[in-house]
Each structure stands twice: as structure tokens, then as C-alpha cells.
Design a protein around this motif. Structure first.
Motif, PDB file in Angstrom:
ATOM      1  N   HIS A   1      56.506 -28.097  78.430  1.00 24.56           N
ATOM      2  CA  HIS A   1      57.913 -27.841  78.183  1.00 24.56           C
ATOM      3  C   HIS A   1      58.153 -26.980  76.940  1.00 24.56           C
ATOM      4  CE1 HIS A   1      58.948 -30.616  81.364  1.00 24.56           C
ATOM      5  NE2 HIS A   1      58.211 -31.562  80.809  1.00 24.56           N
ATOM      6  N   ARG A   2      57.111 -26.767  76.159  1.00 23.50           N
ATOM      7  CA  ARG A   2      57.235 -25.870  75.013  1.00 23.50           C
ATOM      8  C   ARG A   2      57.156 -24.419  75.483  1.00 23.50           C
ATOM      9  NH1 ARG A   2      56.262 -28.300  69.884  1.00 23.50           N
ATOM     10  NH2 ARG A   2      55.504 -30.460  70.019  1.00 23.50           N
ATOM     11  N   PRO A   3      57.623 -23.455  74.669  1.00 23.42           N
ATOM     12  CA  PRO A   3      57.503 -22.041  75.041  1.00 23.42           C
ATOM     13  C   PRO A   3      56.046 -21.647  75.254  1.00 23.42           C
ATOM     14  CG  PRO A   3      59.022 -22.303  73.203  1.00 23.42           C
ATOM     15  CD  PRO A   3      58.376 -23.630  73.403  1.00 23.42           C
ATOM     16  N   ASP A   4      55.815 -20.807  76.258  1.00 17.14           N
ATOM     17  CA  ASP A   4      54.473 -20.362  76.610  1.00 17.14           C
ATOM     18  C   ASP A   4      53.991 -19.326  75.594  1.00 17.14           C
ATOM     19  OD1 ASP A   4      52.274 -18.865  77.901  1.00 17.14           O
ATOM     20  OD2 ASP A   4      52.788 -20.082  79.654  1.00 17.14           O
ATOM     21  N   ILE A   5      52.781 -19.510  75.108  1.00 17.47           N
ATOM     22  CA  ILE A   5      52.251 -18.652  74.054  1.00 17.47           C
ATOM     23  C   ILE A   5      52.079 -17.203  74.509  1.00 17.47           C
ATOM     24  CG2 ILE A   5      49.774 -18.916  74.501  1.00 17.47           C
ATOM     25  CD1 ILE A   5      49.492 -19.424  71.442  1.00 17.47           C
ATOM     26  N   ARG A   6      52.033 -16.964  75.817  1.00 19.20           N
ATOM     27  CA  ARG A   6      51.882 -15.589  76.292  1.00 19.20           C
ATOM     28  C   ARG A   6      53.096 -14.725  75.973  1.00 19.20           C
ATOM     29  NH1 ARG A   6      50.177 -16.907  82.390  1.00 19.20           N
ATOM     30  NH2 ARG A   6      51.886 -18.392  82.021  1.00 19.20           N
ATOM     31  N   ARG A   7      54.241 -15.363  75.720  1.00 16.73           N
ATOM     32  CA  ARG A   7      55.449 -14.629  75.345  1.00 16.73           C
ATOM     33  C   ARG A   7      55.248 -13.858  74.043  1.00 16.73           C
ATOM     34  NH1 ARG A   7      60.012 -11.788  76.288  1.00 16.73           N
ATOM     35  NH2 ARG A   7      61.651 -12.251  74.769  1.00 16.73           N
ATOM     36  N   LEU A   8      54.394 -14.370  73.168  1.00 16.99           N
ATOM     37  CA  LEU A   8      54.166 -13.722  71.884  1.00 16.99           C
ATOM     38  C   LEU A   8      53.579 -12.326  72.050  1.00 16.99           C
ATOM     39  CD1 LEU A   8      52.680 -16.709  69.848  1.00 16.99           C
ATOM     40  CD2 LEU A   8      54.993 -15.766  69.684  1.00 16.99           C
ATOM     41  N   THR A   9      52.770 -12.120  73.076  1.00 15.12           N
ATOM     42  CA  THR A   9      52.160 -10.812  73.291  1.00 15.12           C
ATOM     43  C   THR A   9      53.218  -9.758  73.559  1.00 15.12           C
ATOM     44  OG1 THR A   9      50.155 -11.838  74.143  1.00 15.12           O
ATOM     45  CG2 THR A   9      50.539  -9.532  74.732  1.00 15.12           C
ATOM     46  N   THR A  10      54.216 -10.097  74.351  1.00 15.70           N
ATOM     47  CA  THR A  10      55.304  -9.158  74.645  1.00 15.70           C
ATOM     48  C   THR A  10      56.057  -8.786  73.380  1.00 15.70           C
ATOM     49  OG1 THR A  10      55.552 -10.074  76.863  1.00 15.70           O
ATOM     50  CG2 THR A  10      57.420  -8.841  75.975  1.00 15.70           C
ATOM     51  N   ILE A  11      56.360  -9.781  72.560  1.00 14.50           N
ATOM     52  CA  ILE A  11      57.104  -9.517  71.327  1.00 14.50           C
ATOM     53  C   ILE A  11      56.271  -8.679  70.369  1.00 14.50           C
ATOM     54  CG2 ILE A  11      58.250 -10.588  69.359  1.00 14.50           C
ATOM     55  CD1 ILE A  11      58.734 -13.048  71.112  1.00 14.50           C
ATOM     56  N   ALA A  12      54.981  -8.993  70.259  1.00 12.34           N
ATOM     57  CA  ALA A  12      54.119  -8.258  69.336  1.00 12.34           C
ATOM     58  C   ALA A  12      54.062  -6.780  69.698  1.00 12.34           C
ATOM     59  CB  ALA A  12      52.719  -8.860  69.339  1.00 12.34           C
ATOM     60  N   ARG A  13      53.975  -6.481  70.970  1.00 10.63           N
ATOM     61  CA  ARG A  13      53.931  -5.074  71.390  1.00 10.63           C
ATOM     62  C   ARG A  13      55.229  -4.357  71.032  1.00 10.63           C
ATOM     63  NH1 ARG A  13      51.158  -6.468  77.216  1.00 10.63           N
ATOM     64  NH2 ARG A  13      48.993  -6.491  76.491  1.00 10.63           N
ATOM     65  N   ARG A  14      56.337  -5.042  71.200  1.00 14.68           N
ATOM     66  CA  ARG A  14      57.637  -4.446  70.869  1.00 14.68           C
ATOM     67  C   ARG A  14      57.731  -4.172  69.373  1.00 14.68           C
ATOM     68  NH1 ARG A  14      61.960  -8.558  71.906  1.00 14.68           N
ATOM     69  NH2 ARG A  14      61.171  -8.371  74.042  1.00 14.68           N
ATOM     70  N   LEU A  15      57.327  -5.141  68.550  1.00 13.60           N
ATOM     71  CA  LEU A  15      57.401  -4.974  67.102  1.00 13.60           C
ATOM     72  C   LEU A  15      56.453  -3.885  66.618  1.00 13.60           C
ATOM     73  CD1 LEU A  15      57.577  -8.705  65.944  1.00 13.60           C
ATOM     74  CD2 LEU A  15      59.473  -7.112  66.297  1.00 13.60           C
ATOM     75  N   ALA A  16      55.246  -3.843  67.158  1.00 13.29           N
ATOM     76  CA  ALA A  16      54.288  -2.821  66.756  1.00 13.29           C
ATOM     77  C   ALA A  16      54.803  -1.423  67.091  1.00 13.29           C
ATOM     78  CB  ALA A  16      52.942  -3.064  67.430  1.00 13.29           C
ATOM     79  N   ALA A  17      55.459  -1.282  68.226  1.00 14.16           N
ATOM     80  CA  ALA A  17      56.009   0.023  68.615  1.00 14.16           C
ATOM     81  C   ALA A  17      57.108   0.462  67.651  1.00 14.16           C
ATOM     82  CB  ALA A  17      56.537  -0.040  70.042  1.00 14.16           C
ATOM     83  N   ILE A  18      57.928  -0.481  67.201  1.00 13.82           N
ATOM     84  CA  ILE A  18      58.987  -0.165  66.241  1.00 13.82           C
ATOM     85  C   ILE A  18      58.379   0.330  64.940  1.00 13.82           C
ATOM     86  CG2 ILE A  18      60.842  -1.153  64.840  1.00 13.82           C
ATOM     87  CD1 ILE A  18      61.347  -3.109  67.198  1.00 13.82           C
ATOM     88  N   VAL A  19      57.362  -0.356  64.446  1.00 12.92           N
ATOM     89  CA  VAL A  19      56.738   0.043  63.193  1.00 12.92           C
ATOM     90  C   VAL A  19      56.122   1.426  63.317  1.00 12.92           C
ATOM     91  CG1 VAL A  19      54.870  -0.467  61.583  1.00 12.92           C
ATOM     92  CG2 VAL A  19      56.298  -2.320  62.435  1.00 12.92           C
ATOM     93  N   ARG A  20      55.390   1.669  64.389  1.00 11.65           N
ATOM     94  CA  ARG A  20      54.708   2.961  64.533  1.00 11.65           C
ATOM     95  C   ARG A  20      55.695   4.109  64.700  1.00 11.65           C
ATOM     96  NH1 ARG A  20      51.009  -0.336  68.192  1.00 11.65           N
ATOM     97  NH2 ARG A  20      49.280  -0.906  66.804  1.00 11.65           N
ATOM     98  N   ALA A  21      56.857   3.843  65.271  1.00  3.43           N
ATOM     99  CA  ALA A  21      57.865   4.894  65.404  1.00  3.43           C
ATOM    100  C   ALA A  21      58.407   5.315  64.045  1.00  3.43           C
ATOM    101  CB  ALA A  21      59.009   4.414  66.297  1.00  3.43           C
ATOM    102  N   VAL A  22      58.451   4.378  63.101  1.00  2.00           N
ATOM    103  CA  VAL A  22      58.956   4.672  61.765  1.00  2.00           C
ATOM    104  C   VAL A  22      57.851   5.182  60.858  1.00  2.00           C
ATOM    105  CG1 VAL A  22      60.114   3.709  59.736  1.00  2.00           C
ATOM    106  CG2 VAL A  22      60.741   2.910  62.017  1.00  2.00           C
ATOM    107  N   ASP A  23      56.657   4.601  60.969  1.00  2.86           N
ATOM    108  CA  ASP A  23      55.538   4.986  60.109  1.00  2.86           C
ATOM    109  C   ASP A  23      54.236   4.914  60.895  1.00  2.86           C
ATOM    110  OD1 ASP A  23      53.821   5.594  58.036  1.00  2.86           O
ATOM    111  OD2 ASP A  23      53.736   3.530  57.320  1.00  2.86           O
ATOM    112  N   PRO A  24      53.751   6.054  61.374  1.00  2.00           N
ATOM    113  CA  PRO A  24      52.480   6.048  62.125  1.00  2.00           C
ATOM    114  C   PRO A  24      51.253   6.149  61.230  1.00  2.00           C
ATOM    115  CG  PRO A  24      53.459   8.234  62.188  1.00  2.00           C
ATOM    116  CD  PRO A  24      54.412   7.376  61.406  1.00  2.00           C
TER     117      PRO A  24
END
Length: 815
Positions: free
Chosen positions: A458-481
């Protein structure tokens, strides 16, 4: 660009519904100086939350009155200051951070708010200032910190960072619109790149000439680069310039040479020629993480000897003056520290500027939790039930803006070597879970109930973190590659199998040194770093024995408020330094491992007996010798061969492979010398010369109160001032170190109540470093801890600070 800091405010700790209006009467409110943290001005209370230091929150209002005349150009100001007129083209109100849930009004106009307490934000107030009916511009800020169990550590309450008004011309560099990068360093020459966005408010397209002056702060050498661009009407345009800097003065931890990059824009409008400029501090350097060889700066290998830091400092809370940080950072550097991890949120601009000036590598970190809240301990560590207040509630709507607010203002800082998108977001069952383990164990689960460690679908599935991490990494690289994206993983055993670590450029391991070798074989192309580590010798050997590990970051460099075990202890004692900024025994031990300078330091404790396992933390040590009985002496020695003597007689020393220090056991009463003879530790060079020395004897009662104003070394103060960091001025904070001495001049055995009086200034607080001492920070007296205490005061050049300790002679020191 011109800037006016707004430091003087009126403050009310209450919710006043009409305080947003321009005409509200705030004359009865208390005057404060911003940055300001109201929570540390109040009493510690067991009714507060243990995680945030047992200090209260609440709702507070701030109001500042800025005379409009300050915004008018003075006769002797340059043309670039003309934008300060009431009808000037572009004026911004800038906040470096307000903790938290800030709402802002100017002259009664609601500009908006910011939930995050760690993100900088700004508002365009140009039009509003043109409506000003009189000479008084009123800035009103409401701060809501009613959630006191909103984090796992102390974050303060209030306008805890700087505020300023910035005036710009109609054509200007966009906010955070300059990106400076070093592409390569080859035989002394550096290839640099300047990306810049220019904004125009003009009604017609405009041709702009941009002249970039790169001036060394070490030698006054100036390199000039020029380019042209056309900015459409009411729009923006970008330019890219790649150039070579011959014989470049490089920034590194050894020689942190800095440059001032000044962009001068010139253009012609209907009313004639115009000129505007903007400057910022940059550094020329390259950095690289290699999966097999570790970390490099300018092609030279470095081992990261780092510490994690929270941003509070005793009586200042999180509103910490630059001078206080400077003393702390220099002390850490003296132990050999060369890197800082900003845990677990972006910090104040002054701290980054100091790292630039001093040559400290930085890993900047954005979040401690993402879209789901972690457990917040409010009745003691791991005491159930937890609270779930905090930043996760705002993550879905604000994560991109908050992440950009970390990267954009700081991407030109040479000190920053990596961007961390999260800390221990993969902590097992807190809150994410996985069916891969029937029972999940993290880094500090020893006293948790078993049901809290088992898989719960019933807790959140840990696989959700992978989706968020990819989104955050893309934001950072767009600002500073130009820098790697990392994450501090609490549970890499699992996260390496769920995809969470797949999109990272650098993997941070928290307390999982045992995985280094196997994971290096599993991921041979991914660099590895100890992002959070214990203080033990084995953890350090995991770095020195493995070239592929870039380094380690100790938890922590300095004790901090919050994350407390239980009342009355209101902070964490994990630091190398106390809250007062004094070195603990672990600092001296670390110096013997980390520093290139010879180190000699002696401590002792009663002998636990043969076969009893001890370490530096389970059986505390002291700078004292008992007058009789068996004593274990610990010698922290680096840079040579240690020799221990008493009364001229050499004592045997054995190296403790577990603790990383030298030891001997001595029966004081039956020893080869009289009990009064001190122990003498010398560190000998290869030719037998003593290159470091320390003495230890039985401490006596306090006979003398020693007090001295801490002063930064001249080279450090000069570097800071050159970089625009104000330290050492008449209005700056004075730090008076107080020490109780015995008849021999050594640290005394015993404590004393110290009181402080300030002449020609104000007392800012006293700190002894005792995390169990709940004396209010507003008190004018406090007991020493370990014979030490520090007094903080703001005193002018003619002021003085008087400290007294009972019957001991009082001491007066001049500012």
C-alpha cells in the motif's frame, strides 16, 4: 545595474490581517535586521518538534520602508545608475530566501508568494513604483511557519536571507542570463564560453554591442571579448562567444584564483547613446569525474575530503553572517577538508561565495524529498508516530522552478562540481517500497519496529522514483550541461536494480562503502562518490584503498540544530566542530589523516580494560589526565613518526588499525615520572626533526578567563573582499572566543558561567556547543562547555566587549 540592500525591517510575530496595506501603522513593531530568524529568539520547549530543534514557528510579518529618494539618481552617480528614477525602466525586488510560505506586497499590491524556504525569487516592481503616491515604498512580507515538524533538521523562520532592490536599464542582461564555462585548459591557455541572453523593453528592434571584460582578482590582468546582437522589440536575444584566455590564472582548491566578468552593453535609442553593465564573479577551471581514477580539477587528480553541512549556526539560526561561516570554513580547511556538500537544500549565496573565494569544492543539493513526504520525527528520533508535514506538498507544482532557482544563479560558480537532485529519496519504506525485499533495511533502522521495515504494497512503489529522477536530471542539464547530475542514494542495493541510478552521471553512496568494489565492477563506466559517510577509519580507507572512489563527505562537518534524539538535546552532535565552531577530538584525528601538514594531538580516557573494544565515540576522550590509575592515551599523529615521552622517558606506542590512531596504556601512579610531568608527543620527520608537538597534563581548576576576538588570516580576508564578500568592516560581527585556563595555561578542568556586556554595539548571542543546554539564545550569560564558549556581537570600531566568569578577572576586548 545598481542594487540597494533592504536590511532594516519592522517585525511582528503574529498574524495581522491588515499588515499588507501601505498605510498600516507599524511604528510599534520591533525593528530587526534582515537576514533574520525569529525562532532562535524564542525558548526551547519540549512541546516543539525534536526534528527541528524544539524551537517554535508561527506566523510573522515584516515591513520595510524604502525612501523613494534612494531610487533617484544622485548628481554624482554614473549613467548606469539613472534607472533608479521612479519611472525607471526595470526594477526588481529580489529575495534570496524566506522560510517559508512567503507572500509579498509592495505598496499594497500583492506580487505573489513562494512556498519554498530555500529558493531565491524576485518580482518586477517597475510599474508599481511608478504609481507611488509619496516618497515611501513599503514592502510587506507574511511568513507562515506554522508547520514546525516540516523537516528532519532545523530550517529557521523568517526572512532568513538577503533582500534587495535591483535597477536595470531598458536593455539589460536577463536575470541569471549569463552562463560562463571553461571548455578546456591546455598548456596554460583556457578556452572559455560565454552564453548570454539580453532583454529589451524598447518598442523597436535594437542593435546591441556587448563587451565582456574578464578581470583577474589576483593580478588585475584584463581579457576583453566583444560581440554584437540584435534584440527584437520587447523581446530577448542570445549570444554565444567562444574565446581563448592565454596564460590563464586557474581556480582550484590550491590556488582559488577568481575573475570578475563585467558585461558592458551599449546601444543607441531615439534619445541617444546608452550604456549598461552587469558584473559577477567567475572562475576558470575544468572538472571531471573518471570512473576509474576519481576526481580531477584542471587535469590534476584530487581526493574529495568533504563534509556535509546544514545551514544553521547556534544563536543565528539560519540567518548566518558571512564572518561566522568564514571562521567555520577556515577551521574545516585546517583539518584538510576541501569539499562541502550542501545538505539537503540550496544554501545562502554568501556561503557559495566563500567556497569560491577559499577554494572549496561544492556539491549543491536540491531536495530531501520529492512528491511523497518522509517521516518527520517530532518526539525523538525514530519515535512513532512520525509527522508528515513539509516540502513534498509543494513538489508537484514547484519542483521545476525550485530546481532552476538552485542551478541558474549558481552555474557560474567555480566551486560547484555537481548538482544533486535528491537526498535519500530511496530510503526504504520512507515512504517508497519494493517487493524485491521481504524486509528492507536502511542506514539507521536499528530501533524501528519490524513492521516498519517490511514490504507494504500500500506504500508508493519505488519504481516511481526513476520517472521523477529522469525528469529532474533533464531540467538540470537544460540549464547547465557542464556539470554531472548526481543523487545521494540511501539504498543503492535496490535502487541500482529499479533504474533510479541509470540516468545519473555520478552516483553518491550514503554509508554503503561495502558496495564500492562490487558496484564498480557492475557499473564500470559510472563514477562513484561517498556522498554521506561515517567518521571511522574504515570509511576513509574505503577511499584511499580504491582509486575509483572520488572521495567522501562526512556526516557532518559541524553540529547542527534538529534531528535530535530527545529532549533536552536539541541538535545533532555528528560534527567535527561544535555549534560554537570549536574543534572536537575527531577534528584532530581527521586532520592527522587529511592534512598535508604535520599533526600532533593528545587525548586520554580511563582505561576500559584488556579486551574491551573501544572507539573515539563510544568511550569519549578529554584533554586531561587523571591524577592516578590506568589511563589510555591516544595520539593523533600525521606527517611523520610519533614519539611519546613523559619526564624524558619514551613510552611505547601501538597503532590501532581500527581507530586510525596511536595508543598506549599508562598507570599514572606507577609511571616512570611524577604525575605532574606532562606527556609530550612529537612527530619526527625522516631526518629526526620534530615537525609537530603537543603536551598533555592533568588539568587544574579554572584560574584565568582568556578572551580574544577571532580574526581571519590576512590572505583569506583579502580573497573574500576581492570577491565582494564583506568581512572585517566596522559593522561586522565580532566573534570572541572564551577559554578557561588553569595555572599552567592549559585548558582547565571545570566550567563557569560567562556573562557578556557590549559597549557601542549589540550582543547577538552566546554559544557553548552543548546540545543539551536549553538556555535561551537571547540570554546575556551562558555556561561554558569543555571550558569554552563564544560570544557573538555586532560592534563598531570604537566598541568593546566585556566578558566575566564569577570570581575570575573579567576581560575587555576591543572590536
Amino acid at each position: 545595474m545598481s542594487s540597494i540592500p533592504i536590511e532594516r525591517w519592522a517585525f511582528l510575530l503574529a498574524d495581522e490581517p491588515d499588515a499588507w496595506t501601505k498605510g498600516f501603522d507599524d511604528s510599534a513593531w520591533r525593528p530587526v535586521r534582515v537576514p533574520h530568524d525569529w525562532s532562535v529568539e524564542l525558548d526551547f520547549s519540549p512541546e516543539g518538534a525534536s526534528g527541528t530543534g524544539y524551537l517554535p514557528g508561527g506566523i510573522g510579518w515584516y515591513r520595510a520602508h524604502v525612501p523613494l529618494a534612494l531610487l533617484q539618481p544622485a548628481a554624482d552617480r554614473g549613467a548606469e545608475d539613472a534607472a533608479w528614477s521612479a519611472g525607471g525602466p526595470h526594477v526588481r525586488l529580489v529575495f534570496d530566501g524566506v522560510y517559508k510560505n512567503a507572500e509579498v506586497w509592495v505598496n499594497g499590491y500583492h506580487l505573489g508568494g513562494r512556498p519554498s524556504g530555500h529558493a531565491g525569487f524576485s518580482f518586477d516592481v517597475s510599474e508599481i513604483l511608478s504609481y507611488a503616491p509619496d516618497g515611501d515604498v513599503v514592502v510587506s512580507v507574511r511568513v507562515d511557519r506554522t508547520e514546525i515538524a516540516d523537516a528532519r533538521w532545523y530550517n529557521g523562520s523568517g526572512i532568513t536571507r538577503g533582500v534587495r532592490l535591483e535597477a536595470h536599464d531598458a536593455v539589460r542582461v536577463d536575470e541569471h542570463g549569463t552562463a560562463f564555462a571553461t571548455l578546456a585548459v591546455d598548456e596554460g591557455a583556457a578556452t572559455i564560453r560565454i552564453d548570454q541572453v539580453v532583454v529589451s523593453d524598447l518598442a523597436a528592434p535594437v542593435a546591441v554591442h556587448a563587451r565582456h571584460e574578464l578581470r583577474s582578482l589576483s593580478s588585475d590582468r584584463v581579457h576583453v571579448f566583444e560581440t554584437d546582437l540584435v534584440v527584437p522589440a520587447g523581446d530577448r536575444a542570445g549570444s554565444v562567444l567562444v574565446a581563448t584566455v592565454p596564460d590563464a590564472e586557474l581556480w582550484s582548491d590550491d590556488v582559488p584564483d577568481l575573475h570578475r566578468l563585467t558585461s558592458v552593453l551599449t546601444w543607441t535609442a531615439d534619445d541617444g547613446p546608452h550604456r549598461a553593465e552587469q558584473a559577477e564573479i567567475v572562475g576558470i577551471r575544468t572538472i571531471a569525474f573518471d570512473a576509474d581514477r576519481g576526481f580531477f580539477v584542471n587535469g590534476q587528480p584530487r581526493v574529495l575530503k568533504g563534509v556535509c553541512l546544514h545551514e544553521d549556526a547556534g544563536p543565528f539560526g539560519t540567518a548566518v553572517p558571512a564572518e561566522v561561516w568564514l571562521r567555520r570554513l577556515l577551521t574545516l580547511q585546517d583539518a584538510g577538508c576541501n569539499a562541502i556538500r550542501m545538505a539537503h537544500n540550496p544554501h545562502a549565496p554568501e556561503l557559495y561565495a566563500l567556497c569560491d573565494a577559499l577554494g572549496l569544492f561544492v556539491i549543491d543539493e536540491a531536495f530531501d524529498e520529492w512528491e511523497s513526504p518522509k517521516n518527520k520525527w517530532w518526539r525523538g528520533h525514530n519515535v512513532y508516530p512520525p509527522a508528515h508535514e513539509g516540502s513534498a506538498a509543494h513538489f508537484p507544482d514547484w519542483h521545476e522552478r525550485d530546481l532552476r532557482a538552485m542551478v541558474e544563479p549558481n552555474r557560474n560558480r567555480p566551486s560547484i562540481i555537481a548538482w544533486s537532485i535528491g537526498n535519500e529519496v530511496d530510503y526504504p519504506n520512507d515512504p517508497y517500497a519494493s517487493p524485491l525485499f521481504a524486509e528492507m533495511t536502511g542506514n539507521n533502522d536499528a530501533d524501528k519496529p519490524a513492521e516498519e521495515r517490511r514490504y507494504d504494497p500500500h506504500r508508493p512503489d519505488i519504481r516511481r522514483l526513476t520517472t521523477i529522477a529522469r525528469r529532474l536530471a533533464a531540467i538540470v542539464r537544460a540549464v547547465d550541461p557542464t556539470r554531472p547530475v548526481t543523487l545521494a542514494a540511501a539504498f543503492p542495493e535496490l535502487s541500482s536494480r529499479t533504474g533510479l541510478l541509470d540516468d545519473l552521471d555520478l552516483i553518491g553512496y550514503n554509508y554503503k562503502e561495502q558496495l564500492y568494489a562490487d558496484d564498480h565492477r557492475r557499473f564500470p563506466r559510472t563514477p562513484i562518490l561517498g556522498s554521506e559517510n561515517g567518521h571511522g577509519y574504515a570509511q576513509w580507507r574505503a577511499v584511499t584503498d580504491n582509486d575509483f572512489v572520488a572521495g567522501q563527505f562526512l556526516w557532518t562537518g559541524i553540529d547542527y540544530l534538529g534531528e535530535a534524539r530527545g529532549w533536552p538535546v536539541h541538535g545533532s552532535g555528528a560534527g567535527l566542530l561544535t555549534l560554537a565552531g570549536f574543534a572536537k577530538p575527531g577534528w584532530h584525528l581527521r586532520r592527522s589523516w587529511w592534512s598535508a601538514d604535520p599533526t600532533a594531538h593528545l587525548v586520554a580516557r580511563p582505561h576500559a580494560g584488556a579486551g574491551v573494544a573501544t572507539n573515539l565515540w563510544s568511550h569519549p576522550v578529554a584533554r586531561d589526565l587523571p591524577e592516578a590509575g590506568a589511563v589510555e592515551v591516544l595520539a593523533f599523529a600525521g606527517g611523520g613518526t610519533p614519539r611519546l615521552t613523559a619526564g624524558g622517558v619514551e613510552l611505547p606506542l601501538a597503532f590501532d588499525e581500527t581507530g586510525g590512531y596511536w595508543t598506549t596504556v599508562r598507570d599514572v601512579s606507577a609511571g616512570p615520572s611524577a604525575p605532574a610531568d606532562p606527556l609530550v608527543l612529537e612527530v619526527l620527520s625522516a631526518d629526526g626533526e620534530a615537525v609537530a608537538r603537543d603536551e598533555l597534563r592533568a588539568a587544574g581548576a579554572p584560574m584565568l578567563l582568556e578572551a580574544s576576538v577571532w580574526t581571519a588570516p590576512a590572505h583569506a580576508a583579502e580573497r573574500c573582499r576581492a570577491a565582494g564578500i564583506d568581512v572585517g568592516g566596522d559593522s561586522d560581527v565580532r566573534q570572541v572566543e572564551c577559554v578557561l585556563r588553569d595555572a599552567h595555561g592549559a585548558l582547565a578542568r571545570g566550567e563557569a558561567e560567562i556573562s557578556a556586556e557590549i559597549y557601542g554595539g549589540e550582543l547577538l548571542g552566546l554559544e557553548n556547543g552543548d546540545l543539551g543546554d536549553v538556555t535561551p539564545y537571547r540570554s546575556t550569560s551562558r555556561r561554558t562547555s569543555g571550558g569554552r564558549l563564544i560570544v557573538f556581537a555586532r560592534v563598531g570600531g570604537d566598541g568593546a566587549i566585556r566578558v566575566a566568569a564569577g570570581s575570575l578577572p573579567a576581560v575587555t576586548v576591543r572590536a
